[in-house]
Write a protein that holds these residues in place. Sequence first.
Motif, PDB file in Angstrom:
ATOM      1  N   SER A  21      32.522  31.281  59.020  1.00  0.00           N
ATOM      2  CA  SER A  21      33.267  32.521  59.292  1.00  0.00           C
ATOM      3  C   SER A  21      34.452  32.651  58.347  1.00  0.00           C
ATOM      4  O   SER A  21      34.744  33.735  57.827  1.00  0.00           O
ATOM      5  CB  SER A  21      33.751  32.546  60.748  1.00  0.00           C
ATOM      6  OG  SER A  21      32.666  32.473  61.647  1.00  0.00           O
ATOM      7  N   LYS A  22      35.131  31.537  58.119  1.00  0.00           N
ATOM      8  CA  LYS A  22      36.285  31.534  57.192  1.00  0.00           C
ATOM      9  C   LYS A  22      35.827  31.844  55.770  1.00  0.00           C
ATOM     10  O   LYS A  22      36.489  32.595  55.045  1.00  0.00           O
ATOM     11  CB  LYS A  22      36.971  30.176  57.257  1.00  0.00           C
ATOM     12  CG  LYS A  22      38.151  30.008  56.303  1.00  0.00           C
ATOM     13  CD  LYS A  22      38.803  28.666  56.503  1.00  0.00           C
ATOM     14  CE  LYS A  22      39.885  28.405  55.446  1.00  0.00           C
ATOM     15  NZ  LYS A  22      39.324  28.223  54.097  1.00  0.00           N
ATOM     16  N   ASP A  23      34.701  31.286  55.350  1.00  0.00           N
ATOM     17  CA  ASP A  23      34.200  31.538  53.996  1.00  0.00           C
ATOM     18  C   ASP A  23      33.949  33.023  53.759  1.00  0.00           C
ATOM     19  O   ASP A  23      34.176  33.535  52.663  1.00  0.00           O
ATOM     20  CB  ASP A  23      32.887  30.773  53.781  1.00  0.00           C
ATOM     21  CG  ASP A  23      33.127  29.282  53.534  1.00  0.00           C
ATOM     22  OD1 ASP A  23      34.307  28.883  53.489  1.00  0.00           O
ATOM     23  OD2 ASP A  23      32.152  28.540  53.396  1.00  0.00           O
ATOM     24  N   LYS A  80      34.952  37.532  61.796  1.00  0.00           N
ATOM     25  CA  LYS A  80      35.360  36.927  63.056  1.00  0.00           C
ATOM     26  C   LYS A  80      34.308  35.927  63.551  1.00  0.00           C
ATOM     27  O   LYS A  80      33.109  36.193  63.462  1.00  0.00           O
ATOM     28  CB  LYS A  80      35.565  38.003  64.117  1.00  0.00           C
ATOM     29  CG  LYS A  80      36.740  38.923  63.831  1.00  0.00           C
ATOM     30  CD  LYS A  80      36.892  39.936  64.949  1.00  0.00           C
ATOM     31  CE  LYS A  80      38.090  40.854  64.692  1.00  0.00           C
ATOM     32  NZ  LYS A  80      38.240  41.859  65.772  1.00  0.00           N
ATOM     33  N   SER A  84      33.741  29.660  48.732  1.00  0.00           N
ATOM     34  CA  SER A  84      33.017  29.166  49.902  1.00  0.00           C
ATOM     35  C   SER A  84      32.991  27.639  49.906  1.00  0.00           C
ATOM     36  O   SER A  84      32.354  27.013  49.047  1.00  0.00           O
ATOM     37  CB  SER A  84      31.582  29.710  49.912  1.00  0.00           C
ATOM     38  OG  SER A  84      30.814  29.047  50.894  1.00  0.00           O
ATOM     39  N   SER A  94      35.218  35.570  55.712  1.00  0.00           N
ATOM     40  CA  SER A  94      36.318  36.395  56.261  1.00  0.00           C
ATOM     41  C   SER A  94      35.812  37.336  57.350  1.00  0.00           C
ATOM     42  O   SER A  94      36.120  38.529  57.377  1.00  0.00           O
ATOM     43  CB  SER A  94      36.987  37.213  55.142  1.00  0.00           C
ATOM     44  OG  SER A  94      37.532  36.366  54.168  1.00  0.00           O
ATOM     45  N   CYS A 119      30.453  40.536  50.083  1.00  0.00           N
ATOM     46  CA  CYS A 119      31.916  40.573  50.199  1.00  0.00           C
ATOM     47  C   CYS A 119      32.620  41.218  49.017  1.00  0.00           C
ATOM     48  O   CYS A 119      33.754  41.699  49.173  1.00  0.00           O
ATOM     49  CB  CYS A 119      32.451  39.149  50.395  1.00  0.00           C
ATOM     50  SG  CYS A 119      31.796  38.324  51.867  1.00  0.00           S
TER      51      CYS A 119
END
Length: 422
Positions: free
Chosen positions: A362-364, A368, A258, A366, A294
């Motif tokens: 959102s990228k951290d 949308k 992250s 995964s 996650c």
Amino acid sequence: MGKRKHSESSGKSSGSSKQKYVKINLAEPQADVETPYLAMFPGTQPPNTTVFNALKRQGTHSSKRAAHRLVTTETDKVVYKGANYGEEEARNLHSKYIVGVYSKKDNSLTVTPAPVIRMTRTVKALSNENISTKTASNAFGAARAALGLAFGTSKAQQDLRNEERNKVEGEELESMMDIMHNEISKATKNTPTQASLRKEMAKDLPIPPHDINAESPEKVYDMEAIVSEEELNATPIKDLLKENTLEAIQTLLPYNTSDFVNNRLLSILKSSGKKDRKKLRTLVYISYLMAYLCRVRSDDLNKRSKLEVILKGAPSLLIDKMTERYTISNVRTPLMADKILCYMFVLCLAVADYTLLIPGISKDLSIKPSKTTTLLRNLGCKIEPCNAEDLKNADTKLSASAKKAVLVVPLTFPEIRKFARK
């Protein structure tokens, strides 16, 4: 002596018995006195001062026909009519009714049968409207139907028969209009308002306890309900305080990919002077939440040893509280997954001055950006375009169209949609 007492007692008992029981008499019908009627008014009712007329047949008739009555009255705008015979007679009545008059003086009740009459309503202004037009329309329709039945194709003839069979007369519909209005009013009486719907929806949303009247973003959410002071104090940072490189920090975190957490931890650890230990603990706790969401699969939730390995030896208190807060009998439902995200986002907002860049977080995780945006809206955030400074200070490289979420007060939640999206 004993006999006299017995008779006195009997006399008292007889007197009390007379007072206890009510004598019931059946009223004798009289030719010049009209029997009472019970009237049903679908929809609106006439004023209480309205006088009703009970009309009976003239001449000599059988006892049944002699009991026929036509009850009418009218106001300035409406005519009411009902009867106890023929097509207007009240049907499907499973009870018979009586009315009575009680005499306190004689302790008696005089009763008489009371027939039920269903009243219908006719609006005066509409009674004579468009009669000629309706007559002409009916004549044209009858002529058209006769012509079609005589010379039309088989399909046309069948359509005409179906049309005649399914036709609903306006008079029949008008007679039922009051009942329909009354039933609709009953059905919609308890329909919840938008405010009550929003209140009920807020209970079901997986967001932390909040104060809708908070005067600053810091006071909106109850942080103790998200992570208690005891949990924060149990979050280990001792080894972390000895490091000042990204690689070393990543080896100590349960979720080390992250940028949001890593960059802020590195910034605090490399700063001179006293370190903000509460912020450090909060960031590490966010890393635990990210790993719990996650990297812990549904099958791992009831395997304590595996949980400890995935969470890099997290204190038992933290694991116990996460299980209690984010599972139902060690099962993570979709609602519980959203709850983890919402609680995590509040912590992220708290350590980022209540502004969160949507593409980065959102990228951290995964997920949308659209899902992130929806959850942040449900937390009361306002979605805005990122400015040049936001893009410059972002943890990762963002496009010029990137957006951010800002928690603002007074707190507002998304409006309830009146119509479902097709």
